[in-house]
Design a protein around this motif. Structure first.
Motif, PDB file in Angstrom:
ATOM      1  N   PRO A   1       8.662  11.642   6.946  1.00 40.02           N
ATOM      2  CA  PRO A   1       7.858  12.730   7.097  1.00 40.02           C
ATOM      3  C   PRO A   1       6.957  12.872   5.973  1.00 40.02           C
ATOM      4  CG  PRO A   1       9.971  13.313   7.465  1.00 40.02           C
ATOM      5  CD  PRO A   1       9.962  12.144   7.190  1.00 40.02           C
ATOM      6  N   ALA A   2       7.240  12.556   4.610  1.00 43.20           N
ATOM      7  CA  ALA A   2       6.335  12.696   3.434  1.00 43.20           C
ATOM      8  C   ALA A   2       5.310  11.630   3.608  1.00 43.20           C
ATOM      9  CB  ALA A   2       7.189  12.572   2.223  1.00 43.20           C
ATOM     10  N   LEU A   3       5.586  10.418   3.970  1.00 42.51           N
ATOM     11  CA  LEU A   3       4.731   9.450   4.124  1.00 42.51           C
ATOM     12  C   LEU A   3       3.752   9.763   5.172  1.00 42.51           C
ATOM     13  CD1 LEU A   3       4.038   6.483   3.451  1.00 42.51           C
ATOM     14  CD2 LEU A   3       5.465   5.755   5.085  1.00 42.51           C
ATOM     15  N   TYR A   4       4.089  10.274   6.395  1.00 45.31           N
ATOM     16  CA  TYR A   4       3.186  10.704   7.488  1.00 45.31           C
ATOM     17  C   TYR A   4       2.075  11.793   6.642  1.00 45.31           C
ATOM     18  CZ  TYR A   4       1.175  12.758  11.708  1.00 45.31           C
ATOM     19  OH  TYR A   4       0.304  13.257  12.451  1.00 45.31           O
ATOM     20  N   ALA A   5       2.874  12.850   5.975  1.00 45.28           N
ATOM     21  CA  ALA A   5       2.021  14.070   5.558  1.00 45.28           C
ATOM     22  C   ALA A   5       0.999  13.521   4.615  1.00 45.28           C
ATOM     23  CB  ALA A   5       2.830  15.096   4.922  1.00 45.28           C
TER      24      ALA A   5
ATOM     25  N   LEU B   1      17.668  14.788  15.186  1.00 45.91           N
ATOM     26  CA  LEU B   1      18.494  13.932  16.097  1.00 45.91           C
ATOM     27  C   LEU B   1      18.087  12.532  15.993  1.00 45.91           C
ATOM     28  CD1 LEU B   1      21.279  14.337  17.462  1.00 45.91           C
ATOM     29  CD2 LEU B   1      19.915  14.593  19.484  1.00 45.91           C
ATOM     30  N   PHE B   2      16.737  12.343  16.196  1.00 43.25           N
ATOM     31  CA  PHE B   2      16.091  11.233  16.396  1.00 43.25           C
ATOM     32  C   PHE B   2      15.852  10.506  15.193  1.00 43.25           C
ATOM     33  CE2 PHE B   2      14.331  13.187  20.566  1.00 43.25           C
ATOM     34  CZ  PHE B   2      15.463  13.096  21.218  1.00 43.25           C
ATOM     35  N   LEU B   3      16.118  10.988  13.755  1.00 42.70           N
ATOM     36  CA  LEU B   3      16.089  10.805  12.843  1.00 42.70           C
ATOM     37  C   LEU B   3      14.599  10.229  12.403  1.00 42.70           C
ATOM     38  CD1 LEU B   3      19.061   8.499  12.013  1.00 42.70           C
ATOM     39  CD2 LEU B   3      18.775  10.669  11.544  1.00 42.70           C
ATOM     40  N   ASN B   4      13.588  11.257  12.735  1.00 48.36           N
ATOM     41  CA  ASN B   4      12.301  11.336  12.614  1.00 48.36           C
ATOM     42  C   ASN B   4      11.567   9.979  13.161  1.00 48.36           C
ATOM     43  OD1 ASN B   4      12.307  13.691  10.790  1.00 48.36           O
ATOM     44  ND2 ASN B   4      12.771  12.261   9.111  1.00 48.36           N
ATOM     45  N   ASN B   5      12.102   9.412  14.246  1.00 49.38           N
ATOM     46  CA  ASN B   5      11.512   8.235  14.990  1.00 49.38           C
ATOM     47  C   ASN B   5      10.556   8.888  15.643  1.00 49.38           C
ATOM     48  OD1 ASN B   5      11.166   5.504  15.256  1.00 49.38           O
ATOM     49  ND2 ASN B   5      12.975   5.452  16.641  1.00 49.38           N
ATOM     50  N   ASN B   6      10.301  10.330  15.876  1.00 50.59           N
ATOM     51  CA  ASN B   6       9.249  10.796  16.642  1.00 50.59           C
ATOM     52  C   ASN B   6       7.958  10.506  15.889  1.00 50.59           C
ATOM     53  OD1 ASN B   6      10.584  12.627  14.861  1.00 50.59           O
ATOM     54  ND2 ASN B   6       8.771  13.942  15.015  1.00 50.59           N
ATOM     55  N   LEU B   7       8.010  10.225  14.724  1.00 48.75           N
ATOM     56  CA  LEU B   7       6.946   9.786  13.604  1.00 48.75           C
ATOM     57  C   LEU B   7       6.673   8.202  14.166  1.00 48.75           C
ATOM     58  CD1 LEU B   7       7.454  11.720  10.601  1.00 48.75           C
ATOM     59  CD2 LEU B   7       5.715  12.485  12.669  1.00 48.75           C
TER      60      LEU B   7
ATOM     61  N   PRO C   1       8.745  -0.471   9.195  1.00 47.22           N
ATOM     62  CA  PRO C   1      10.327  -0.389   9.732  1.00 47.22           C
ATOM     63  C   PRO C   1      11.270  -0.417   8.648  1.00 47.22           C
ATOM     64  CG  PRO C   1       9.373  -2.328  10.089  1.00 47.22           C
ATOM     65  CD  PRO C   1       8.213  -1.534   9.603  1.00 47.22           C
ATOM     66  N   GLU C   2      10.964  -0.817   7.424  1.00 42.42           N
ATOM     67  CA  GLU C   2      11.936  -0.840   6.211  1.00 42.42           C
ATOM     68  C   GLU C   2      12.005   0.549   5.598  1.00 42.42           C
ATOM     69  OE1 GLU C   2       7.945  -0.823   4.618  1.00 42.42           O
ATOM     70  OE2 GLU C   2       8.905  -1.954   6.239  1.00 42.42           O
ATOM     71  N   VAL C   3      11.085   1.323   5.758  1.00 44.41           N
ATOM     72  CA  VAL C   3      11.064   2.763   5.230  1.00 44.41           C
ATOM     73  C   VAL C   3      12.539   3.682   5.847  1.00 44.41           C
ATOM     74  CG1 VAL C   3      10.089   4.948   4.756  1.00 44.41           C
ATOM     75  CG2 VAL C   3       8.839   2.840   4.437  1.00 44.41           C
TER      76      VAL C   3
ATOM     77  N   GLY D   1       0.780  -1.292  -0.058  1.00 45.54           N
ATOM     78  CA  GLY D   1      -0.138  -0.053  -0.046  1.00 45.54           C
ATOM     79  C   GLY D   1       0.821   1.373   0.019  1.00 45.54           C
ATOM     80  N   LEU D   2       2.288   1.250   0.000  1.00 41.81           N
ATOM     81  CA  LEU D   2       2.776   2.452  -0.023  1.00 41.81           C
ATOM     82  C   LEU D   2       3.271   2.702  -1.464  1.00 41.81           C
ATOM     83  CD1 LEU D   2       5.579   1.488   2.695  1.00 41.81           C
ATOM     84  CD2 LEU D   2       3.775   2.967   3.111  1.00 41.81           C
ATOM     85  N   PRO D   3       3.360   3.963  -1.508  1.00 44.43           N
ATOM     86  CA  PRO D   3       3.686   4.723  -2.938  1.00 44.43           C
ATOM     87  C   PRO D   3       5.097   4.067  -3.169  1.00 44.43           C
ATOM     88  CG  PRO D   3       2.919   6.601  -1.620  1.00 44.43           C
ATOM     89  CD  PRO D   3       3.034   5.276  -0.629  1.00 44.43           C
ATOM     90  N   PRO D   4       5.422   3.877  -4.399  1.00 42.03           N
ATOM     91  CA  PRO D   4       6.658   3.034  -5.070  1.00 42.03           C
ATOM     92  C   PRO D   4       7.953   3.837  -4.394  1.00 42.03           C
ATOM     93  CG  PRO D   4       5.184   3.065  -6.828  1.00 42.03           C
ATOM     94  CD  PRO D   4       4.411   3.989  -5.583  1.00 42.03           C
ATOM     95  N   LYS D   5       8.016   5.174  -4.192  1.00 41.62           N
ATOM     96  CA  LYS D   5       8.812   5.946  -3.790  1.00 41.62           C
ATOM     97  C   LYS D   5       9.397   5.981  -2.327  1.00 41.62           C
ATOM     98  CE  LYS D   5       6.561  10.232  -2.845  1.00 41.62           C
ATOM     99  NZ  LYS D   5       6.676  11.924  -3.100  1.00 41.62           N
ATOM    100  N   THR D   6       8.552   5.180  -1.530  1.00 41.62           N
ATOM    101  CA  THR D   6       8.690   4.951  -0.297  1.00 41.62           C
ATOM    102  C   THR D   6       9.400   3.685   0.061  1.00 41.62           C
ATOM    103  OG1 THR D   6       6.452   4.384   0.407  1.00 41.62           O
ATOM    104  CG2 THR D   6       7.120   6.623   0.508  1.00 41.62           C
ATOM    105  N   ARG D   7       9.328   2.769  -0.989  1.00 44.00           N
ATOM    106  CA  ARG D   7       9.680   1.447  -0.766  1.00 44.00           C
ATOM    107  C   ARG D   7      11.364   1.711  -0.773  1.00 44.00           C
ATOM    108  NH1 ARG D   7       5.401  -1.056  -4.538  1.00 44.00           N
ATOM    109  NH2 ARG D   7       3.574  -0.728  -3.356  1.00 44.00           N
ATOM    110  N   GLN D   8      11.984   0.517  -0.101  1.00 43.45           N
ATOM    111  CA  GLN D   8      13.628   0.511   0.060  1.00 43.45           C
ATOM    112  C   GLN D   8      13.988  -0.165  -1.170  1.00 43.45           C
ATOM    113  OE1 GLN D   8      14.897  -1.743   3.445  1.00 43.45           O
ATOM    114  NE2 GLN D   8      17.270  -1.033   3.082  1.00 43.45           N
ATOM    115  N   ASP D   9      14.092   0.632  -2.410  1.00 47.12           N
ATOM    116  CA  ASP D   9      14.806   0.009  -3.478  1.00 47.12           C
ATOM    117  C   ASP D   9      16.253   0.444  -3.665  1.00 47.12           C
ATOM    118  OD1 ASP D   9      12.095  -1.052  -4.093  1.00 47.12           O
ATOM    119  OD2 ASP D   9      11.514   0.893  -4.965  1.00 47.12           O
ATOM    120  N   ALA D  10      16.550   1.470  -2.984  1.00 46.96           N
ATOM    121  CA  ALA D  10      18.111   1.859  -3.387  1.00 46.96           C
ATOM    122  C   ALA D  10      18.861   0.749  -2.868  1.00 46.96           C
ATOM    123  CB  ALA D  10      18.174   3.341  -2.658  1.00 46.96           C
ATOM    124  N   ARG D  11      20.122   0.628  -3.809  1.00 43.65           N
ATOM    125  CA  ARG D  11      20.933  -0.322  -3.127  1.00 43.65           C
ATOM    126  C   ARG D  11      21.951   0.481  -1.852  1.00 43.65           C
ATOM    127  NH1 ARG D  11      21.992  -4.731  -5.970  1.00 43.65           N
ATOM    128  NH2 ARG D  11      21.015  -5.046  -8.167  1.00 43.65           N
TER     129      ARG D  11
END
Length: 321
Positions: free
Chosen positions: A271-275, A249-255, A263-265, A15-25
């Motif tokens: 932030p963009a995913l939450y927005a 500092l928390f690397l957006n783990n506040n979301l 957790p794979e994102v 259900g995630l947009p493609p750009k949020t998936r962990q595709d980059a090497r």
């Protein structure tokens, strides 16, 4: 109702947009931040300490806190697909007191959503079984009550957490848990690297230990109210809509509910995913949201968020906590 009686909905990339998936090497933002973190740590323990020791302590503490956040990224599979590469990148234990392998294993166990806040099966729970709480000496209960305020969590929280952590791991080692023993053996060279550096660096060891305490105290701000007692597993995880320095500092783990669901994102996509799906996440966690860390400081600096004994617990007793 027993707090883990209902499992959370499945999480992952569905259900995630493609750009949020962990595709980059290679996740270059994370790799770049790792380089910046080590550079900041080197600067704090050398030039900044020579310029002004309090400045060096603060800079080093921030580097230690950021390194812990990057360790969290590494155990979730960032910035490389290779676990070996990720763990090599964060191998030096800048905080000295928490073996990476133990952090990895306990944190991944914490991600079993149905057990969140369970006094026994969630390794990161701050709640106790009410039956255990009732048997504790009054002095211990006083310490734990103070530890449930934000000020207490920052001032004494690093020591309280470390004592409980060491006690638990020592019991596991005595019981013959080879995995825990092996994790602590790997911890020795990880700490040794830091002390070898400090042998040559101008920062005194006592100042570095103070920086460790300060760095851990800052991290306690993040973990203070990440989870709450709630009958639904999906309602236990917070969102703090802060976009300031602490969020970085928390690397957006506040979301945090977004991270627990996906957790794979990587951190920089949260932030963009939450927005894009804010209403969805807030429905899922039953509106457990704060606008900023400033709001949390105002509400809970000297006032506990919730009691130490789990308010919804109707589970079994495992003996002493």
């Amino acid at each position: 109702m027993r707090p883990h009686s209902q499992a959370a909905a499945p999480t992952g990339t569905a259900g995630l947009p493609p750009k949020t998936r962990q595709d980059a090497r290679v996740e270059w933002p994370t790799l770049g931040l790792l380089a910046l973190c080590y550079g900041l740590w080197i600067f704090g323990t050398t030039a900044a300490s020579v310029l002004a020791l309090p400045l060096g302590i603060v800079v080093t503490a921030l580097a230690i806190a950021l390194h812990s956040s990057l360790c969290h990224e590494a155990l979730h599979g960032h910035p490389f697909r290779s676990r070996l590469l990720n763990e090599t990148l964060v191998f030096p234990c800048l905080c000295l007191v928490i073996p990476y392998v133990r952090f990895r294993d306990t944190h991944l166990a914490h991600h079993r959503e149905e057990y969140l806040t369970d006094p026994y099966d969630d390794p990161e729970a701050n709640y106790l079984d009410p039956a255990v709480w009732a048997r504790l000496p009054r002095s211990v209960r006083l310490v734990l009550r103070l530890n449930n305020t934000l000020a207490g969590r920052m001032l004494i929280g690093p020591l309280v957490a470390q004592v409980m952590f060491l006690h638990s791991d020592w019991q596991a080692i005595r019981a013959g848990d080879r995995a825990v023993r092996k994790a602590w053996l790997w911890h020795v060279p990880a700490v040794a690297l830091v002390f070898v550096w400090l042998w040559f660096a101008p920062m005194p060891v006592w100042a570095y230990l103070l920086a460790v305490w300060l760095g851990l105290a800052v991290l306690k701000i993040r973990t203070f109210l990440e989870h709450r007692a709630h009958e639904r597993a999906s309602g236990r995880t917070v969102v703090i809509e802060d976009r300031g320095p602490l969020a970085l500092l928390f690397l957006n783990n506040n979301l945090h509910v977004v991270h627990h669901m996906h957790p794979e994102v990587p951190w920089y996509q949260l932030p963009a995913l939450y927005a894009a799906r804010r209403d969805h996440y807030l429905r899922r966690n039953d509106g457990y949201v704060y606008r900023s860390y400033a709001e949390i400081f105002r509400a809970h600096l000297w006032r506990a968020k919730d009691p130490v004994p789990h308010p919804l617990w109707q589970g079994r007793s495992h003996g002493d906590a």
